[in-house]
Design an enzyme around this catalytic site. Structure first.
Site, mmCIF file in Angstrom:
data_model
loop_
_atom_site.group_PDB
_atom_site.id
_atom_site.type_symbol
_atom_site.label_atom_id
_atom_site.label_comp_id
_atom_site.label_asym_id
_atom_site.label_seq_id
_atom_site.Cartn_x
_atom_site.Cartn_y
_atom_site.Cartn_z
ATOM 1 N N TRP A 94 0.890 -1.243 0.034
ATOM 2 C CA TRP A 94 -0.140 -0.103 0.081
ATOM 3 C C TRP A 94 0.821 1.298 0.044
ATOM 4 O O TRP A 94 0.453 2.392 -0.399
ATOM 5 C CB TRP A 94 -1.056 -0.087 1.118
ATOM 6 C CG TRP A 94 -0.314 0.362 2.737
ATOM 7 C CD1 TRP A 94 0.794 -0.306 2.895
ATOM 8 C CD2 TRP A 94 -0.890 1.254 3.473
ATOM 9 N NE1 TRP A 94 0.988 0.263 4.296
ATOM 10 C CE2 TRP A 94 0.181 1.070 4.721
ATOM 11 C CE3 TRP A 94 -1.953 1.972 3.648
ATOM 12 C CZ2 TRP A 94 -0.189 1.789 5.793
ATOM 13 C CZ3 TRP A 94 -2.243 2.658 4.762
ATOM 14 C CH2 TRP A 94 -1.262 2.605 5.908
ATOM 15 N N ASP A 95 2.165 0.936 0.356
ATOM 16 C CA ASP A 95 3.082 2.168 0.304
ATOM 17 C C ASP A 95 3.101 2.870 -1.160
ATOM 18 O O ASP A 95 3.109 4.048 -1.187
ATOM 19 C CB ASP A 95 4.544 1.602 0.288
ATOM 20 C CG ASP A 95 4.695 0.632 1.468
ATOM 21 O OD1 ASP A 95 3.890 -0.002 1.963
ATOM 22 O OD2 ASP A 95 5.761 0.551 1.898
ATOM 23 N N LYS A 130 2.106 -0.075 16.196
ATOM 24 C CA LYS A 130 3.636 -0.053 15.337
ATOM 25 C C LYS A 130 3.716 1.400 14.602
ATOM 26 O O LYS A 130 4.656 1.934 14.474
ATOM 27 C CB LYS A 130 3.456 -1.258 14.469
ATOM 28 C CG LYS A 130 4.740 -1.355 13.459
ATOM 29 C CD LYS A 130 4.637 -2.556 12.672
ATOM 30 C CE LYS A 130 5.644 -2.596 11.772
ATOM 31 N NZ LYS A 130 5.402 -3.734 10.779
ATOM 32 N N GLN A 131 2.464 1.860 13.949
ATOM 33 C CA GLN A 131 2.495 2.980 13.191
ATOM 34 C C GLN A 131 1.084 3.682 13.245
ATOM 35 O O GLN A 131 0.174 3.101 13.835
ATOM 36 C CB GLN A 131 2.893 2.514 11.783
ATOM 37 C CG GLN A 131 1.676 1.563 11.145
ATOM 38 C CD GLN A 131 2.234 0.819 10.203
ATOM 39 O OE1 GLN A 131 2.740 -0.487 10.318
ATOM 40 N NE2 GLN A 131 2.430 1.283 9.101
ATOM 41 N N GLU A 134 0.158 -2.896 12.543
ATOM 42 C CA GLU A 134 0.686 -4.362 12.484
ATOM 43 C C GLU A 134 0.965 -4.933 13.785
ATOM 44 O O GLU A 134 1.061 -6.390 13.875
ATOM 45 C CB GLU A 134 1.602 -4.665 11.374
ATOM 46 C CG GLU A 134 0.989 -4.331 9.917
ATOM 47 C CD GLU A 134 2.192 -4.473 8.865
ATOM 48 O OE1 GLU A 134 3.342 -4.721 9.437
ATOM 49 O OE2 GLU A 134 1.609 -4.627 7.673
HETATM 50 C C1 BGC Z 1 4.791 -1.925 7.553
HETATM 51 C C2 BGC Z 1 3.641 -1.709 6.339
HETATM 52 C C3 BGC Z 1 4.441 -1.433 4.987
HETATM 53 C C4 BGC Z 1 5.413 -2.456 4.914
HETATM 54 C C5 BGC Z 1 6.467 -2.233 3.758
HETATM 55 C C6 BGC Z 1 5.728 -2.841 7.190
HETATM 56 O O1 BGC Z 1 6.670 -2.766 8.193
HETATM 57 O O2 BGC Z 1 4.056 -1.983 8.671
HETATM 58 O O3 BGC Z 1 2.729 -0.642 6.584
HETATM 59 O O4 BGC Z 1 3.692 -1.580 3.953
HETATM 60 O O5 BGC Z 1 6.532 -2.498 6.092
HETATM 61 O O6 BGC Z 1 7.129 -0.775 3.643
#
Ligand code: BGC
Length: 786
Positions: free
Chosen positions: A355-356, A611-612, A497
């Protein structure tokens, strides 16, 4: 050892330097100094080899599956930049002898790396060594390097062995079947190899010339061949003060290249073409090729230059560093491919697309280079059938996009990850199964593209179909709750996550709702017009039937609401009831994800720790759906519980902090986000660049402080500068027009660079303006009206 400037004041904002050699930090510079052009990505391994180096050369989209139980990945192509240099019989190697001076610079103006070393060997002989390298932006198959060696104390025997080394692997996985190796005319080398599963033929070709003090030497080199490698060794005697120069040009072509994949390769056609191509390049000579590359970069910067006048000159460099890498990571030449989470800079995430791309990288191209943005949104159409297969395999309808995407759109997330500290077994990676918001994110990217460009042709051919198929997925995914009399989405992972198997993740539910309501809006519009597009899609997808289902179901999706008093929206059904612990130790961490050394993923799911950014991403994507109070309250509730263990996190927090007028916090987070790869943590990017974070640097500057947003076809500017910034000026593409926006502490100016038809309406600090040639508004007034 890392310096954010060059040797002259003219270099300010353009040059990053490694000022001392330290083999422990090879990975850092290999990644940040990576070179490329969206087709090739060449990690900046030094010419001489070290045990901890990672030599990588990737070609966008060339995925191969090493074994059935493994996921597909970008194979590491043959190395053509390694040189074995022997001086008086001893290998040149910086861990031996004495380094009197060392400097390696990446110049973002032309994407060139220069390295200058004054080195004394173990016998006490002094040498001046210079290296120069580029990957051409003018010609995507091409790279070039120049080596200059000058003995300074005694006459020296110099031997340089260089060639094509196909013995490279991806951490042990050898993706190629050996092909042919050959030396032509004692000057040109060629090595072919074919990927084991995807059967992509790689043709590596290189040629070299050698000079003494600028005069070409016709010395016959000694050829040699080994398994998967071919090389030439030059041996020369160089007198004191006389410079020996080796110029090498190299190219990579593959049968996946559009011109070949469309017609198929015949016999040796690809090899012959590659040789002819490289001969021509070699004829042009290194200097001309270098100049062509420089001109290509010059014209890129002329169109995309962003100026930040800040009390910290790092900010200007950081934005250019981000733009440099955004160009490198994006296969603008071919919409069959997209951007990997580590671009083409390392093995991390295997080249897979997340999704980045839609949420963190696409915005840059939407507003800077819409043609490239179109390639990225076309990629999701190329992979639509794969997404349909994933939906079907999981018992759903429509298109369910993969969490990790590669060549086909089928799911490529590996199943097993790092060690679980409780069980000692590998952790099962659930994202490929239940991180499902990606499907709505893809649809959002399509819509965002359409709003910013007005590209109706794209929508008619590709975009509507993606929006309808993704909405259909959600309609089939919803679960009816008898108790609540609502549709729920259970057992998912949201953007955060650290929370697995949650129900009604607010981000997922809102985005699914958005996706379905957007499909309703689009299909009604098409239906009304009764256009050919409608008739085609109606017969292909039975739109009328689907529309009814979307209408019935979307009305009843559960959308978690802000609490009446605190304004907090629950991230999911259980987050707010979980334990709160002191996170200071982890928030102060040097290296990310230190909490995983103390807690397993299962244990983390029981704590209010993120996490984010999760809900916060929603506030920016669907900004008009939430009040300022809600945005502020949730920022302040969730941020202290967030470890920013994903590089996607800080940029979102910074942008949202700008939105809620926490400008200094926003700047603080921008400064941290801008240092994720480029900062002084010497191991933060060993596995490759953080593509989304790189996109996030641009977002925090332009969409955060610049305040650029689009909402349903209208462009908004809500610019605010942090204390440290005096001026921000940037180009902006909007619906076929090009604008230049300049923000200072006193005024905001929008200039129209194109003379399009008619007037353009903009919303600046909440007020509507009509742009003919130029608008100048008063920043102070805007602040007062806040
Ligand atoms: C993040 C995801 C991201 C992926 C790739 C993961 O660590 O939690 O949101 O899409 O890394 O960058």
């Amino acid at each position: 050892m890392i310096e954010y400037k060059g040797l002259s004041a003219l270099d300010d904002g353009w040059v990053i330097a490694e000022t001392a050699f330290d083999a422990r930090f090879l990975g850092k510079f290999e990644t940040i100094f990576c070179q490329g052009n969206g087709y090739l990505g060449l990690r900046a391994a030094t010419e001489e080899s070290y045990p901890s180096e990672k030599r990588n050369l990737f070609v966008a989209g060339s995925f191969n599956r090493f074994a059935n139980q493994e996921v597909t990945e970008l194979p590491n192509a043959a190395d053509m930049v390694q040189l074995e240099i022997r001086l008086n019989g001893k290998r040149f190697h910086l861990e031996k002898g004495i380094i009197h001076s060392y400097r390696r610079e990446l110049d973002l103006r032309q994407g060139e790396i220069r390295r200058d070393i004054l080195w004394e060997d173990e016998q006490g002989d002094l040498f001046k060594m210079s290296f120069l390298r580029f990957v051409s932006l003018h010609d995507r198959h091409l790279m070039g390097m120049r080596v200059e060696i000058t003995p300074l104390s005694n006459t020296a025997e110099i031997s340089i062995c260089s060639g094509i080394n196909g013995q490279k692997t991806n951490s042990g996985a050898q993706h190629f079947v050996e092909g042919e190796r050959r030396v032509f005319d004692k000057e040109l080398l060629q090595l072919t190899a074919t990927t084991t599963e995807s059967k992509i033929e790689f043709v590596h070709t290189c040629a070299r010339r050698i000079y003494e003090r600028g005069v070409r030497l016709i010395t016959a080199p000694a050829p040699s061949m080994d398994r998967r490698s071919v090389s030439l060794t030059y041996k020369l005697k160089a007198e004191v003060g006389k410079c020996i120069t080796l110029d090498k040009v190299a190219s990579v072509h593959t049968s996946l290249d559009k011109e070949w994949s469309e017609q198929g390769t015949v016999n040796h056609a690809l090899q012959d073409t590659a040789r002819e191509y490289l001969n021509k390049a070699a004829e042009k000579g290194f200097d001309r090729l270098l100049n062509e590359n420089e001109q290509a970069w010059k014209s890129v910067w002329a169109k995309t230059n962003i100026e930040i006048k800040s009390s910290d000159s790092f900010d200007q460099l950081a934005i250019r560093f981000a733009q440099y890498h955004l160009l490198l990571m994006t296969p603008a030449h071919d919409s069959r491919f997209s951007v990997g989470a580590k671009g083409l800079t390392g093995e991390g995430y295997k080249g897979h697309v997340f999704w980045d791309t839609e949420i963190f990288i696409l915005p840059y191209f939407l507003y800077m280079n819409p043609q490239t943005a179109r390639k990225l949104v076309e990629y999701r159409y190329h992979t639509l059938n794969g997404a349909r297969t994933k939906a079907r395999d999981n018992g759903y309808r429509g298109a369910m996009y993969p969490w990790e995407s590669a060549a086909t759109g089928e799911e490529e997330t590996p199943e097993w990850g790092p060690v679980d500290i409780v069980t000692g077994k590998p952790t099962f990676i659930w994202t490929g199964k239940i991180e499902q918001h990606i499907t709505a994110d893809v649809a959002y990217g399509v819509w965002h593209y359409y709003q910013a460009t007005g590209d109706q042709e794209y929508m008619d051919r590709y975009g509507y179909e993606i929006i309808f198929e993704t909405a259909t997925f959600w309609a089939s995914r919803l679960e009816w709750s008898d108790k609540e009399q609502k549709y729920h989405i259970c057992d998912v992972i949201g953007p955060d996550e650290y929370k697995e198997h949650v129900s009604n993740n607010a981000f997922t539910n809102y985005m699914a709702y958005w996706n379905m309501t957007k499909a309703i809006e689009c299909s009604r519009k098409l239906m009304q017009a009764q256009s050919d597009v409608y008739l085609t899609l109606e017969s292909k997808l039975a739109l009328t039937e689907r529309l009814k289902e979307w209408e019935d179901k979307s009305k009843q999706i559960y959308l978690p609401q802000p609490d009446m008093h605190s304004f907090i929206i629950p991230q999911d059904d259980t987050y707010l009831n979980k334990q709160i612990i002191d996170l200071k130790k982890y928030r102060d961490q040097e290296q990310v994800a230190s909490i995983l050394a103390d807690y397993s993923m299962t244990q983390l799911s029981e704590i209010q720790v993120s996490k984010q950014a999760d809900i916060l991403v929603l506030f920016y994507l669907l900004e008009d759906w939430f009040s300022k109070e809600t945005k502020a309250a949730n920022w302040h509730y969730y941020e202290p519980k967030t470890l920013h263990d994903s590089s996607l996190s800080l940029s979102t927090h910074s942008m949202l902090a700008s939105d809620v007028n926490e400008l200094e916090l926003a700047y603080d987070m921008f400064a941290k986000a801008a240092r994720i790869d480029l900062g002084t943590n010497m191991h933060s990017c060993d596995e490759g660049i953080h593509s989304a974070s790189i996109g996030g640097i641009w977002k925090t500057a332009i969409m955060g402080f610049g305040g650029v947003r689009s909402w349903e076809g209208s462009l908004r500017l809500n610019s605010k500068l942090p204390q440290a910034w005096e001026r921000l000026s940037f180009p902006l593409a909007w619906q076929g027009e090009r604008l230049q926006v300049t923000v200072t502490r006193s005024k905001l100016e929008v200039e129209r660079l194109t003379s399009g038809f008619g007037e353009l309406t903009l919303l600046i600090h909440g007020r509507e303006y009509v742009l003919r040639d130029r608008i100048v508004t008063d920043m102070k007034e805007a602040e007062r009206s806040e």
